[in-house]
Design an enzyme around this catalytic site. Sequence first.
Site, PDB file in Angstrom:
ATOM      1  N   GLY A 154       0.822  -1.206   0.000  1.00  0.00           N
ATOM      2  CA  GLY A 154       0.000   0.000   0.000  1.00  0.00           C
ATOM      3  C   GLY A 154       0.853   1.252   0.000  1.00  0.00           C
ATOM      4  O   GLY A 154       2.062   1.198   0.248  1.00  0.00           O
ATOM      5  N   GLY A 156       0.635   5.912   0.587  1.00  0.00           N
ATOM      6  CA  GLY A 156      -0.119   7.055   1.070  1.00  0.00           C
ATOM      7  C   GLY A 156      -0.684   6.907   2.459  1.00  0.00           C
ATOM      8  O   GLY A 156      -1.677   7.545   2.806  1.00  0.00           O
ATOM      9  N   SER A 157      -0.103   6.036   3.292  1.00  0.00           N
ATOM     10  CA  SER A 157      -0.564   5.774   4.661  1.00  0.00           C
ATOM     11  C   SER A 157      -1.948   5.130   4.703  1.00  0.00           C
ATOM     12  O   SER A 157      -2.590   5.106   5.754  1.00  0.00           O
ATOM     13  CB  SER A 157      -0.577   7.069   5.500  1.00  0.00           C
ATOM     14  OG  SER A 157       0.721   7.603   5.632  1.00  0.00           O
ATOM     15  N   GLY A 159      -4.670   2.693   5.377  1.00  0.00           N
ATOM     16  CA  GLY A 159      -4.818   1.543   6.251  1.00  0.00           C
ATOM     17  C   GLY A 159      -3.819   1.472   7.387  1.00  0.00           C
ATOM     18  O   GLY A 159      -3.787   0.488   8.127  1.00  0.00           O
ATOM     19  N   ARG A 278      10.643   5.019  -5.840  1.00  0.00           N
ATOM     20  CA  ARG A 278       9.988   6.043  -6.673  1.00  0.00           C
ATOM     21  C   ARG A 278      10.233   7.397  -6.039  1.00  0.00           C
ATOM     22  O   ARG A 278      10.708   7.492  -4.900  1.00  0.00           O
ATOM     23  CB  ARG A 278       8.483   5.789  -6.725  1.00  0.00           C
ATOM     24  CG  ARG A 278       7.873   5.686  -5.329  1.00  0.00           C
ATOM     25  CD  ARG A 278       6.387   5.716  -5.280  1.00  0.00           C
ATOM     26  NE  ARG A 278       5.884   5.413  -3.946  1.00  0.00           N
ATOM     27  CZ  ARG A 278       5.823   6.252  -2.934  1.00  0.00           C
ATOM     28  NH1 ARG A 278       6.267   7.494  -3.085  1.00  0.00           N
ATOM     29  NH2 ARG A 278       5.353   5.895  -1.754  1.00  0.00           N
TER      30      ARG A 278
END
Length: 406
Positions: A154, A156-157, A159, A278
């Site tokens: 995942g 973007g934080s 979960g 990235r």
Amino acid sequence: MARRALILLEGASNSPLYNDAARRLDLHPITLSADPALFDYLAALGIEAIRVDKDDVDALIRECIRLRSTYDIAGITSAQESVYAVVGKLCRYFDLPGPNPTAIERCCDKFIQRQVLAEAGFPIPAYRLAANATEVERSTAEIGLPVILKPAVGIGSSGVRLCRNVDELAEHTIYLLGGKHIWRSSPRILVEQFAQGPQYNLEIMGSEIIGIADADYSPPHFVCRGHFYPAQLSDEEYRRVADVSLSCLKALGLGWGPANIELRWTNHGPVVIEVNPRLAGSPVSDMVQLAYGIDLITEHIKLVIGDEWDLRKRHLHTAAARYLIPEYDGTLDWIDGASRAAAVSGVAEVKLYVEPKTAIIRKGHSGDRIAHVIATSPNRARTEAVLQRAVGLIDWSIAAFPVQGE
């Protein structure tokens, strides 16, 4: 002579900047996406977009072969982590510069990344992998509260939550496994020790550290609330952070192109939180350019198309961003003050992400942010003062959702 094209797979927060940079380099950007309609900037910028399954490598290869009948494909890349391994496979097929797809896949799975770093002896939080509530409870008992629960895959934080007691642990486990969280892969939960201390984020190109930022990731959900370049580190702290970070890239088989590394400085020194193969999402690249005079996105594209990049720092300023996050859910009645904030001397950008009458539903990830302000100056104290003043000029009103039955 056929026009040179840059193929961009899917979209992300940085994607408009990639398209702009490609055009400045006299490249024709083309986006391949499973659903181009998801990305408003494509139509706004007049970007050619083609619908194709992002997970079907053979279909992507066929589309690129078709495009080669019209264009000279100079390079293939993406600003989105989830498809970056596919980018690597395409680059290898077409003999173009690109990342190692095996290393990218290994890095993007946080559990496998943890295993590789642990086996190599790097300082990382204690961790366990869990697939159900029983395993979460057992893992937490072994590590000890507080713990962080996060999806093994995942960005973007999404979960991610700090659980300080058994009630929070049970609540977030139910959230992750009860159907509310959208999984990008089979449900696997990483249970981690909470590494306490200031956080630093590094932007790296190849094997060169471009910048280190102080980063504010406030619990419990660790949505980033701000960055500040350069970080306040002593020479010895900088050396230790740099050594650990560059060594991590080697252990993971990375080192080509961009990387973003997050770590915390604990009582035992630097502890690696995540290695991301990235660039960080927008507006980090803008801040790096303001602070150091290096356009990371343009230099990344140069690497992708086989040109020589230029990572020389043109200057050393301070640059900072504050992300505005609502404190409760509801409907955004109004948001005001952006133009006044933008007029403050030293403010580089004010950007609103939402329009009035938008429903605000916080989910504990980077999508909760409704605006950002970026400030810059030659002096840290001055930059902090400018940022505080500008943020103070922005205000908004959120009307609570009506209670059902009223």
